[in-house]
Design a protein around this motif. Sequence first.
Motif, PDB file in Angstrom:
ATOM      1  N   SER A   6      -6.618   7.248  11.544  1.00  0.00           N
ATOM      2  CA  SER A   6      -6.025   6.588  12.707  1.00  0.00           C
ATOM      3  C   SER A   6      -5.501   7.658  13.660  1.00  0.00           C
ATOM      4  CB  SER A   6      -4.882   5.685  12.259  1.00  0.00           C
ATOM      5  OG  SER A   6      -3.757   6.463  11.913  1.00  0.00           O
ATOM      6  N   GLN A  32       0.831  -1.210   0.000  1.00  0.00           N
ATOM      7  CA  GLN A  32       0.000   0.000   0.000  1.00  0.00           C
ATOM      8  C   GLN A  32       0.861   1.253   0.000  1.00  0.00           C
ATOM      9  OE1 GLN A  32      -2.551  -0.303   3.398  1.00  0.00           O
ATOM     10  NE2 GLN A  32      -3.658  -2.066   2.594  1.00  0.00           N
ATOM     11  N   THR A  76      -6.910   6.028   5.568  1.00  0.00           N
ATOM     12  CA  THR A  76      -7.508   5.218   6.624  1.00  0.00           C
ATOM     13  C   THR A  76      -7.252   5.975   7.921  1.00  0.00           C
ATOM     14  OG1 THR A  76      -7.027   3.184   5.431  1.00  0.00           O
ATOM     15  CG2 THR A  76      -7.517   2.983   7.784  1.00  0.00           C
ATOM     16  N   PRO A 112     -11.180  12.697   5.704  1.00  0.00           N
ATOM     17  CA  PRO A 112     -11.306  11.577   6.641  1.00  0.00           C
ATOM     18  C   PRO A 112     -10.481  11.781   7.916  1.00  0.00           C
ATOM     19  CG  PRO A 112     -10.992  10.738   4.420  1.00  0.00           C
ATOM     20  CD  PRO A 112     -10.750  12.225   4.372  1.00  0.00           C
ATOM     21  N   ASP A 148      -7.916   7.478  -0.308  1.00  0.00           N
ATOM     22  CA  ASP A 148      -7.210   6.280   0.144  1.00  0.00           C
ATOM     23  C   ASP A 148      -6.932   6.296   1.644  1.00  0.00           C
ATOM     24  OD1 ASP A 148      -7.062   5.344  -2.456  1.00  0.00           O
ATOM     25  OD2 ASP A 148      -5.089   6.235  -2.804  1.00  0.00           O
ATOM     26  N   ARG A 172     -11.977  12.306  11.785  1.00  0.00           N
ATOM     27  CA  ARG A 172     -11.572  11.443  12.901  1.00  0.00           C
ATOM     28  C   ARG A 172     -11.125  12.266  14.101  1.00  0.00           C
ATOM     29  NH1 ARG A 172      -9.978   7.206  15.495  1.00  0.00           N
ATOM     30  NH2 ARG A 172      -7.931   6.877  16.341  1.00  0.00           N
ATOM     31  N   CYS A 223      -3.222  10.499  12.410  1.00  0.00           N
ATOM     32  CA  CYS A 223      -3.699  11.648  11.624  1.00  0.00           C
ATOM     33  C   CYS A 223      -3.220  12.976  12.216  1.00  0.00           C
ATOM     34  CB  CYS A 223      -5.222  11.643  11.544  1.00  0.00           C
ATOM     35  SG  CYS A 223      -5.889  10.350  10.479  1.00  0.00           S
TER      36      CYS A 223
END
Length: 128
Positions: free
Chosen positions: A88, A71, A86, A102, A84, A106, A91
């Motif tokens: 967590s 990745q 994710t 995103p 893309d 979060r 961030c």
Amino acid sequence: VTLVVHRATTGDDGALADRAAFEGCAGALASGVAPAAVLVTAGDTGERVTVPVDDDVLARGAEQVLAVVEQRVHAVDRGFDPADATPSPACRHCEHLADCPPGQSRLQGPGRWRGGLPVLTPPRTCGG
């Protein structure tokens, strides 16, 4: 040797086993010595689970490590794309946070402070 890792919240046993496999393999790669077990602690409940490490656990962890590396290689080739992402706890340190909905979402969510530990509220004062 037991490798100790921490996760902010508890979850299902599958996620715990995956985390232990990943960390066991990563620890073996980093130190050159495979741990006999991985002790996973959870910040929200204080739960502690010891997962024995054998060849099958290391193999599952290696698959995860390879997937992460793949990745990352694709992401470097392609450049940053928020689609893309994710989200967590990482961030908060990401150089792309300003352009990543995103990650922003979060970090603005409830209880997202220091890896999932609760947000501390200031004490109330009398008369003020």
